[in-house]
Design a protein around this motif. Structure first.
Motif, mmCIF file in Angstrom:
data_model
loop_
_atom_site.group_PDB
_atom_site.id
_atom_site.type_symbol
_atom_site.label_atom_id
_atom_site.label_comp_id
_atom_site.label_asym_id
_atom_site.label_seq_id
_atom_site.Cartn_x
_atom_site.Cartn_y
_atom_site.Cartn_z
ATOM 1 N N GLY A 229 -13.764 4.606 -3.324
ATOM 2 C CA GLY A 229 -13.399 6.295 -2.925
ATOM 3 C C GLY A 229 -12.086 6.506 -2.532
ATOM 4 N N THR A 230 -11.288 5.346 -1.940
ATOM 5 C CA THR A 230 -9.901 5.392 -1.733
ATOM 6 C C THR A 230 -9.115 5.662 -2.833
ATOM 7 O OG1 THR A 230 -10.665 4.411 0.733
ATOM 8 C CG2 THR A 230 -8.339 4.720 0.134
ATOM 9 N N ALA A 231 -9.496 4.724 -3.751
ATOM 10 C CA ALA A 231 -8.780 4.680 -4.927
ATOM 11 C C ALA A 231 -8.847 5.722 -6.182
ATOM 12 C CB ALA A 231 -8.902 2.965 -5.597
ATOM 13 N N ASN B 1 5.701 11.189 -13.976
ATOM 14 C CA ASN B 1 5.223 11.096 -12.690
ATOM 15 C C ASN B 1 5.109 9.903 -12.383
ATOM 16 O OD1 ASN B 1 5.273 14.123 -12.470
ATOM 17 N ND2 ASN B 1 3.199 14.057 -13.128
ATOM 18 N N LEU B 2 5.366 9.520 -11.126
ATOM 19 C CA LEU B 2 4.966 8.142 -10.562
ATOM 20 C C LEU B 2 3.651 8.106 -9.958
ATOM 21 C CD1 LEU B 2 5.597 4.893 -10.224
ATOM 22 C CD2 LEU B 2 6.906 5.779 -8.373
ATOM 23 N N ILE B 3 2.624 7.470 -10.352
ATOM 24 C CA ILE B 3 1.466 7.365 -9.491
ATOM 25 C C ILE B 3 1.366 6.163 -8.915
ATOM 26 C CG2 ILE B 3 -1.058 7.416 -9.614
ATOM 27 C CD1 ILE B 3 -0.569 9.547 -12.352
ATOM 28 N N ARG B 4 1.130 6.114 -7.773
ATOM 29 C CA ARG B 4 1.374 4.613 -6.789
ATOM 30 C C ARG B 4 -0.226 4.360 -6.224
ATOM 31 N NH1 ARG B 4 5.828 3.666 -2.490
ATOM 32 N NH2 ARG B 4 5.096 1.537 -1.816
ATOM 33 N N LEU C 249 -12.417 18.603 -4.608
ATOM 34 C CA LEU C 249 -12.249 16.983 -4.831
ATOM 35 C C LEU C 249 -10.777 16.766 -4.364
ATOM 36 C CD1 LEU C 249 -13.463 14.779 -6.286
ATOM 37 C CD2 LEU C 249 -12.610 15.804 -8.484
ATOM 38 N N LEU C 250 -10.635 15.628 -3.535
ATOM 39 C CA LEU C 250 -9.254 14.848 -3.484
ATOM 40 C C LEU C 250 -8.927 13.858 -4.374
ATOM 41 C CD1 LEU C 250 -9.663 14.493 0.521
ATOM 42 C CD2 LEU C 250 -8.572 16.296 -0.586
ATOM 43 N N ARG C 251 -8.130 14.005 -5.258
ATOM 44 C CA ARG C 251 -7.798 13.265 -6.355
ATOM 45 C C ARG C 251 -7.141 11.954 -5.721
ATOM 46 N NH1 ARG C 251 -8.598 15.216 -11.372
ATOM 47 N NH2 ARG C 251 -9.296 17.370 -11.567
ATOM 48 N N ARG C 252 -7.316 10.993 -5.695
ATOM 49 C CA ARG C 252 -6.785 9.613 -5.535
ATOM 50 C C ARG C 252 -6.169 9.044 -6.643
ATOM 51 N NH1 ARG C 252 -6.468 11.219 -0.647
ATOM 52 N NH2 ARG C 252 -8.390 11.290 0.507
ATOM 53 N N PRO C 253 -5.077 8.106 -6.554
ATOM 54 C CA PRO C 253 -4.333 7.631 -7.571
ATOM 55 C C PRO C 253 -4.993 7.171 -8.821
ATOM 56 C CG PRO C 253 -3.879 6.562 -5.416
ATOM 57 C CD PRO C 253 -4.884 7.172 -5.342
ATOM 58 N N GLN D 213 -6.099 10.517 -10.711
ATOM 59 C CA GLN D 213 -4.882 11.000 -11.112
ATOM 60 C C GLN D 213 -4.136 10.343 -12.314
ATOM 61 O OE1 GLN D 213 -1.789 11.023 -8.104
ATOM 62 N NE2 GLN D 213 -3.159 11.970 -6.398
ATOM 63 N N ALA D 214 -4.068 9.220 -12.594
ATOM 64 C CA ALA D 214 -3.755 8.442 -13.542
ATOM 65 C C ALA D 214 -4.449 8.760 -15.039
ATOM 66 C CB ALA D 214 -3.629 6.895 -13.232
ATOM 67 N N ILE D 215 -5.973 8.607 -14.609
ATOM 68 C CA ILE D 215 -6.646 8.760 -15.982
ATOM 69 C C ILE D 215 -6.776 10.291 -16.356
ATOM 70 C CG2 ILE D 215 -7.859 6.802 -15.737
ATOM 71 C CD1 ILE D 215 -10.360 8.247 -14.556
ATOM 72 N N THR D 216 -6.434 11.219 -15.334
ATOM 73 C CA THR D 216 -6.468 12.627 -15.869
ATOM 74 C C THR D 216 -5.191 13.363 -15.889
ATOM 75 O OG1 THR D 216 -6.697 13.151 -13.552
ATOM 76 C CG2 THR D 216 -8.764 13.065 -14.481
ATOM 77 N N GLN D 217 -4.057 12.662 -15.800
ATOM 78 C CA GLN D 217 -2.868 12.964 -16.014
ATOM 79 C C GLN D 217 -2.558 13.693 -17.379
ATOM 80 O OE1 GLN D 217 -0.159 13.021 -13.644
ATOM 81 N NE2 GLN D 217 1.284 13.773 -15.060
ATOM 82 N N GLU D 218 -1.916 14.975 -17.482
ATOM 83 C CA GLU D 218 -1.486 15.506 -18.578
ATOM 84 C C GLU D 218 -0.154 14.903 -18.920
ATOM 85 O OE1 GLU D 218 -3.167 17.436 -20.658
ATOM 86 O OE2 GLU D 218 -5.043 17.307 -19.281
ATOM 87 N N GLY D 219 -0.008 14.779 -20.189
ATOM 88 C CA GLY D 219 1.415 14.216 -20.617
ATOM 89 C C GLY D 219 1.520 12.573 -20.318
#
Length: 154
Positions: free
Chosen positions: A74-76, A61-64, A112-116, A119-125
């Motif tokens: 909060g935004t990040a 996945n690309l997390i941008r 919860l709205l997951r921001r980038p 998402q990056a630190i909780t990404q599986e794989g």
């Protein structure tokens, strides 16, 4: 090492990104050393496309995250979905549950709205996390920016 660099170059070209040995070498070193890759240049030179192609080549996945002046945590990182929380509160006004139980519900993962960054630190794989910064100041072009990409794995 040259063979690996040619392999990366071939993979990127196979994903429709024409590259040269210098870019393939930088990608190889970033992947081997597991360090972020800084890509700088003016708008339109292909910085974002490198990140997209690497995500495709690496099958991740690309997390941008687009950085800008005024970007806050909060935004990040994350935000709460206030409209959804308010709707739940309204729907449960007459429910016979404790305040603690209601709070535990509305401050849970579904709200919860997951921001980038989250998402990056909780990404599986594996994932490829990229963030962009725009150069500012009297000596920099207003259109110059840089990308940093870092592979993440959990």
């Amino acid at each position: 090492m040259r063979e690996e660099i040619r392999k990366i170059q071939g993979s990127m070209e196979g994903a429709h990104y024409v590259t040269d040995p210098a870019i393939a070498t930088a990608v190889y070193l970033a992947m081997t050393l597991q360090k972020p890759l800084l890509v700088e240049g003016h708008a339109g030179v292909g910085k974002t496309e490198i990140a997209k192609v690497l995500a495709r080549v690496l099958d991740t996945n690309l997390i941008r995250l687009q950085c800008y002046e005024g970007l806050d945590a909060g935004t990040a990182l994350y935000e709460w979905n206030y409209p959804k929380q308010l709707l739940r509160i309204k729907l449960e006004e007459r429910e016979e549950r404790s305040v603690e139980a209601k709070e535990a519900d509305i401050f849970s993962a579904p709200f919860l709205l997951r921001r980038p960054l989250l998402q990056a630190i909780t990404q599986e794989g594996r994932a490829l996390s990229c963030w962009s910064t725009r150069s500012t100041g009297p000596t920099s072009s207003s259109r110059a920016s840089s990308w940093r990409c870092s592979p993440t794995s959990r």
